[in-house]
Design a protein around this motif. Structure first.
Motif, mmCIF file in Angstrom:
data_model
loop_
_atom_site.group_PDB
_atom_site.id
_atom_site.type_symbol
_atom_site.label_atom_id
_atom_site.label_comp_id
_atom_site.label_asym_id
_atom_site.label_seq_id
_atom_site.Cartn_x
_atom_site.Cartn_y
_atom_site.Cartn_z
ATOM 1 N N LEU A 85 -18.751 -86.460 93.029
ATOM 2 C CA LEU A 85 -19.458 -85.379 92.354
ATOM 3 C C LEU A 85 -20.210 -84.505 93.353
ATOM 4 O O LEU A 85 -20.392 -83.304 93.128
ATOM 5 C CB LEU A 85 -20.428 -85.945 91.317
ATOM 6 C CG LEU A 85 -19.785 -86.566 90.072
ATOM 7 C CD1 LEU A 85 -20.842 -87.221 89.198
ATOM 8 C CD2 LEU A 85 -19.033 -85.519 89.272
ATOM 9 N N GLY A 86 -20.626 -85.101 94.473
ATOM 10 C CA GLY A 86 -21.329 -84.329 95.493
ATOM 11 C C GLY A 86 -20.448 -83.336 96.224
ATOM 12 O O GLY A 86 -20.950 -82.437 96.910
ATOM 13 N N LEU A 87 -19.125 -83.467 96.101
ATOM 14 C CA LEU A 87 -18.209 -82.520 96.730
ATOM 15 C C LEU A 87 -18.002 -81.265 95.897
ATOM 16 O O LEU A 87 -17.373 -80.311 96.365
ATOM 17 C CB LEU A 87 -16.853 -83.196 96.972
ATOM 18 C CG LEU A 87 -16.860 -84.345 97.982
ATOM 19 C CD1 LEU A 87 -15.490 -85.010 98.041
ATOM 20 C CD2 LEU A 87 -17.251 -83.840 99.358
ATOM 21 N N MET A 88 -18.507 -81.248 94.671
ATOM 22 C CA MET A 88 -18.369 -80.065 93.825
ATOM 23 C C MET A 88 -19.320 -78.968 94.301
ATOM 24 O O MET A 88 -20.381 -79.265 94.869
ATOM 25 C CB MET A 88 -18.655 -80.424 92.365
ATOM 26 C CG MET A 88 -17.695 -81.435 91.783
ATOM 27 S SD MET A 88 -18.119 -81.903 90.082
ATOM 28 C CE MET A 88 -17.906 -80.303 89.279
ATOM 29 N N PRO A 89 -18.947 -77.712 94.122
ATOM 30 C CA PRO A 89 -19.818 -76.608 94.570
ATOM 31 C C PRO A 89 -21.179 -76.640 93.884
ATOM 32 O O PRO A 89 -21.283 -76.986 92.697
ATOM 33 C CB PRO A 89 -19.019 -75.354 94.178
ATOM 34 C CG PRO A 89 -17.603 -75.813 94.062
ATOM 35 C CD PRO A 89 -17.674 -77.232 93.582
ATOM 36 N N TYR A 90 -22.215 -76.289 94.644
ATOM 37 C CA TYR A 90 -23.584 -76.195 94.135
ATOM 38 C C TYR A 90 -24.071 -77.504 93.521
ATOM 39 O O TYR A 90 -24.817 -77.516 92.543
ATOM 40 C CB TYR A 90 -23.706 -75.062 93.100
ATOM 41 C CG TYR A 90 -23.269 -73.724 93.637
ATOM 42 C CD1 TYR A 90 -24.085 -73.007 94.504
ATOM 43 C CD2 TYR A 90 -22.027 -73.201 93.282
ATOM 44 C CE1 TYR A 90 -23.668 -71.784 95.010
ATOM 45 C CE2 TYR A 90 -21.601 -71.980 93.786
ATOM 46 C CZ TYR A 90 -22.430 -71.281 94.646
ATOM 47 O OH TYR A 90 -22.025 -70.081 95.149
ATOM 48 N N SER A 91 -23.637 -78.612 94.097
ATOM 49 C CA SER A 91 -24.042 -79.922 93.598
ATOM 50 C C SER A 91 -24.963 -80.600 94.608
ATOM 51 O O SER A 91 -25.178 -80.088 95.710
ATOM 52 C CB SER A 91 -22.817 -80.804 93.323
ATOM 53 O OG SER A 91 -22.087 -81.013 94.514
ATOM 54 N N PHE A 92 -25.482 -81.732 94.212
ATOM 55 C CA PHE A 92 -26.381 -82.517 95.062
ATOM 56 C C PHE A 92 -25.821 -83.919 95.190
ATOM 57 O O PHE A 92 -25.400 -84.520 94.193
ATOM 58 C CB PHE A 92 -27.786 -82.562 94.452
ATOM 59 C CG PHE A 92 -28.715 -83.520 95.129
ATOM 60 C CD1 PHE A 92 -29.185 -83.270 96.407
ATOM 61 C CD2 PHE A 92 -29.126 -84.677 94.494
ATOM 62 C CE1 PHE A 92 -30.037 -84.155 97.040
ATOM 63 C CE2 PHE A 92 -29.978 -85.564 95.106
ATOM 64 C CZ PHE A 92 -30.440 -85.304 96.380
ATOM 65 N N THR A 93 -25.789 -84.440 96.421
ATOM 66 C CA THR A 93 -25.245 -85.769 96.679
ATOM 67 C C THR A 93 -26.386 -86.732 96.978
ATOM 68 O O THR A 93 -26.951 -86.694 98.076
ATOM 69 C CB THR A 93 -24.264 -85.748 97.866
ATOM 70 O OG1 THR A 93 -23.347 -84.675 97.707
ATOM 71 C CG2 THR A 93 -23.506 -87.060 97.954
ATOM 72 N N PRO A 94 -26.750 -87.616 96.049
ATOM 73 C CA PRO A 94 -27.861 -88.542 96.302
ATOM 74 C C PRO A 94 -27.613 -89.471 97.495
ATOM 75 O O PRO A 94 -28.570 -89.916 98.131
ATOM 76 C CB PRO A 94 -27.953 -89.334 94.987
ATOM 77 C CG PRO A 94 -27.354 -88.441 93.956
ATOM 78 C CD PRO A 94 -26.261 -87.708 94.666
ATOM 79 N N THR A 95 -26.350 -89.782 97.788
ATOM 80 C CA THR A 95 -26.068 -90.713 98.882
ATOM 81 C C THR A 95 -26.280 -90.092 100.263
ATOM 82 O O THR A 95 -26.102 -90.774 101.267
ATOM 83 C CB THR A 95 -24.617 -91.232 98.788
ATOM 84 O OG1 THR A 95 -23.727 -90.140 98.558
ATOM 85 C CG2 THR A 95 -24.483 -92.231 97.656
#
Length: 226
Positions: A85-95
């Motif tokens: 999900l973090g690879l989606m545009p304008y997203s945030f990657t908690p990891t």
């Protein structure tokens, strides 16, 4: 694209309130829960993949180690879906946050150590001193082995954070290069765009592999203590 290279790694807010918790919980909503006697293709693929990974991780464990199977599968599913999900545009990657990865690594590592001290006390303590060590070196080696044991969760968290962060930064830089070249050189733009697509494909693989490696290392720590 963001002007600041590290903007995508900052914790997002909704109405001036941190949105990290809803974002962390969101991947769990995407896991399919079978509700019918006959599953659809996506649910069947998910179940078959889960069984395959679980079989690979649990084949070397005894009965005590296999009790961790649900937690390990939940862990690998959560990390994999969060990374994707973090690879989606304008997203945030908690990891990409070291604090979150430490919050996952330290309790799981501590649990394996506690299990070892409870069920295999002598063997767990014996790992702190290699067999055949000369007497003068015993205090120093005990300290070294103790330190190496304590840094295991830190190494787990740093490995996951570094791999995910490095990939995101590289994609960010190449994406900026594509935008900069789009008005200057068409051939270089196509070449850089191709490189960006290949890198994105690689990052999808890295997102899945890092989730598997994280859970696999926890499984190995558990195997050594059960």
């Amino acid at each position: 694209m963001n002007e600041n290279l590290f903007t995508s790694f900052s914790t997002p807010t909704i109405l001036n309130q941190p949105a990290a918790i809803p974002i962390i919980l969101f991947p769990t909503l995407l896991v399919l829960t079978p509700k019918h006697p006959i599953n659809n293709r996506l649910a069947t693929i998910q179940q078959d993949l889960t069984r395959f990974i679980l079989k690979q991780m649990m084949m070397t464990h005894n009965a005590k180690g296999q009790t961790w199977s649900l937690m390990l599968m939940s862990l690998i599913t959560f990390i994999a879906m969060t990374n994707l999900l973090g690879l989606m545009p304008y997203s945030f990657t908690p990891t990409t946050q070291l604090s979150m990865n430490l919050a996952m690594a330290i309790p799981l590592w501590a649990g394996t150590v506690v299990v070892g001290l409870r069920f295999k006390t002598k063997n767990s303590l014996a790992h702190l001193l290699p067999q055949g060590t000369p007497t003068p070196l015993i205090p120093m080696l005990v300290v070294i082995e103790t330190i190496s044991l304590l840094i295991q969760p830190v190494a787990l968290a740093v490995r996951l954070t570094a791999n995910i962060t490095a990939g995101h930064l590289l994609m960010h830089l190449i994406g900026n290069a594509v935008l900069a070249l789009s008005t200057a050189n068409l051939s270089m733009t196509l070449l850089t765009s191709t490189l960006l697509v290949l890198l994105t494909t690689l990052e999808i693989a890295v997102a899945l592999i890092q989730a598997y490696v994280f859970a696999l290392l926890i499984s190995l720590y558990l195997h050594n203590n059960t």
